[in-house]
Design an enzyme around this catalytic site. Structure first.
Site, PDB file in Angstrom:
ATOM      1  N   ASP A   1       1.367 -15.205   2.744  1.00 39.70           N
ATOM      2  CA  ASP A   1       2.376 -14.725   3.688  1.00 39.70           C
ATOM      3  C   ASP A   1       3.805 -14.895   3.196  1.00 39.70           C
ATOM      4  OD1 ASP A   1       0.774 -13.687   5.735  1.00 39.70           O
ATOM      5  OD2 ASP A   1       0.381 -15.688   6.534  1.00 39.70           O
TER       6      ASP A   1
ATOM      7  N   ASP B   1      -3.937  -7.408   6.145  1.00 40.91           N
ATOM      8  CA  ASP B   1      -2.506  -7.668   6.285  1.00 40.91           C
ATOM      9  C   ASP B   1      -1.814  -7.838   4.929  1.00 40.91           C
ATOM     10  OD1 ASP B   1      -4.360  -8.774   8.196  1.00 40.91           O
ATOM     11  OD2 ASP B   1      -2.722  -9.657   9.318  1.00 40.91           O
TER      12      ASP B   1
END
Length: 426
Positions: free
Chosen positions: A140, A202
């Site tokens: 992330d 993602d």
């Protein structure tokens, strides 16, 4: 919390004046323009201008309310709970993936208005987590660093951010497993259901950091890693009908797919709407960076599937497999992600029909998000309401989410650029 009623009335009055003006433009010029460009182009063009103008004003007025309350630089706004009005702030922690979106919003507000106040606020909120450039615990880092430092470099011309982004890209690239062909997403300690190499859909958005770094003085291997990740994901992460799984577990040594699961969708084999949105956005950006038509063709296929599943207002339920139940919550964040992606995707179409189809779909999404049904104006400090982060985990259900606001304002920025380009071409 008190809202400026006068400002809201003025805003609404201006909105209806703009709406009337736009209607008159259509009446006066619609026939001539339709002969030249086709009716489908004329109506969205006028509608788009209204959506853009009211959207920018709405975002700025909401920030005027929220920013003075968000003074703790060790935290960032994450969500506004159902029936609450103010942002819940969470620590700028190395494991909290949403920290970059709030400074990213401020950078886009500066981009849209050129108001130095927003630039100053964006700088202040960006530079508090420079140390995150060394994150290797998860994937992330791309979400965390590029909306903040990337937009700061591109929009704010902050040359000092370049080395921070390059270091961030190297940190992300360290998680690439050549045996698998993807960047590992989560750690197994954080997500013990899976014991080997995990990749989630993602992760496609984090590739933007690698592509940027490869073009701006970083290791050229960053480009190769991003392309390989996109190819492997395209091969394994999608069903025959072009819908996406959320989580794939690979054998770390052989690269074989072991499991296809979900974390935030309704079920392992269900079609989580934001997962499909991440894919649409991801393959659009991969085409942008590679100009390889296989990625463009794939972006179109997964986009067309997504559009075929949408309800009338173009804002999906949190999972497509439960949206026939009117009690199930919507996910405005998925709509915001796709609206932004489709505006870009439309510019890559050689076929005028596809160009207009994707552009018009994006306008329809923004029109819904800007409507009374989804706007936060007069209700909360956010741009948007009615997002669902992780219903399957029991939290972030029918709330405002910071990343929904981020992709919404990014879509406005992209729409403004498209309209400016179209005006220059006329």
């Amino acid at each position: 919390m008190k809202y400026n009623t006068t400002r809201c009335l003025i805003k609404n009055d201006n909105y209806f004046k703009n709406l009337l003006f736009g209607f008159l433009l259509v009446c006066l010029f619609g026939c001539n323009n339709s002969e030249k460009k086709g009716i489908a182009t004329v109506v969205p063009k006028n509608k788009a201008g209204l959506i853009l103008n009211t959207g920018i004003k709405t975002c700025e007025s909401q920030l005027e309310i929220a920013v003075p309350k968000l003074t703790d630089l060790t935290k960032h706004p994450r969500l506004i709970a159902t029936n609450e009005t103010e942002w819940k702030e969470v620590p700028n922690d190395r494991l909290v993936w949403t920290s970059g979106f709030y400074p990213g919003i401020l950078w886009y507000m500066y981009d849209l208005t050129q108001n130095k106040k927003w630039e100053a606020e964006a700088i202040k909120r960006t530079e508090v987590f420079e140390d995150f450039k060394t994150i290797t615990e998860h994937h992330d880092i791309g979400f965390m660093m590029f909306p903040a430092y990337g937009n700061g470099y591109i929009i704010g011309k902050k040359e000092a951010y370049k080395d921070i982004l390059l270091t961030s890209a190297a940190s992300l690239a360290s998680r690439f497993n050549p045996n698998v062909g993807t960047i590992k997403s989560w750690s197994n300690k954080m997500h013990p259901r899976w014991q080997q190499h995990i990749t989630i859909i993602d992760n496609m958005l984090n590739l933007e950091l690698l592509f940027w770094a490869a073009k701006n003085g970083g290791d050229q291997e960053f480009y190769n890693i991003a392309v390989k990740h996109a190819e492997t994901t395209m091969k394994n992460h999608f069903r025959d009908d072009y819908t996406s799984w959320h989580v794939l577990e690979y054998d770390s040594i052989t690269g074989d797919v072991i499991n296809k699961h979900t974390k935030q969708g309704y079920a392992d084999n269900s079609r989580w709407s934001r997962g499909q949105a991440w894919g649409i956005y991801g393959y659009t950006l991969v085409y942008r960076e590679t100009k390889d038509t296989k990625f463009l063709d794939f972006a179109k296929k997964i986009t067309d599937k997504y559009l075929s599943l949408l309800p009338e207002d173009y804002v999906p339920c949190w999972d497509f497999d439960v949206q026939d139940d009117p009690k199930e919550e919507k996910d405005a964040s998925a709509a915001a992600v796709v609206a932004s992606a489709l505006l870009e995707l439309s510019t890559y179409m050689d076929n005028q029909t596809d160009k207009e189809r994707y552009y018009n779909a994006a306008i329809k999404m923004l029109e819904s998000l800007n409507s009374e049904a989804y706007t936060g104006v007069g209700k909360a400090d956010s741009f948007l309401l009615h997002s669902t982060g992780a219903k399957s985990l029991g939290h972030e259900i029918d709330v405002a989410l910071i990343y929904a606001d981020y992709y919404y304002i990014e879509a406005l920025s992209r729409l403004k650029q498209i309209m400016a380009n179209n005006l220059a071409d006329e």
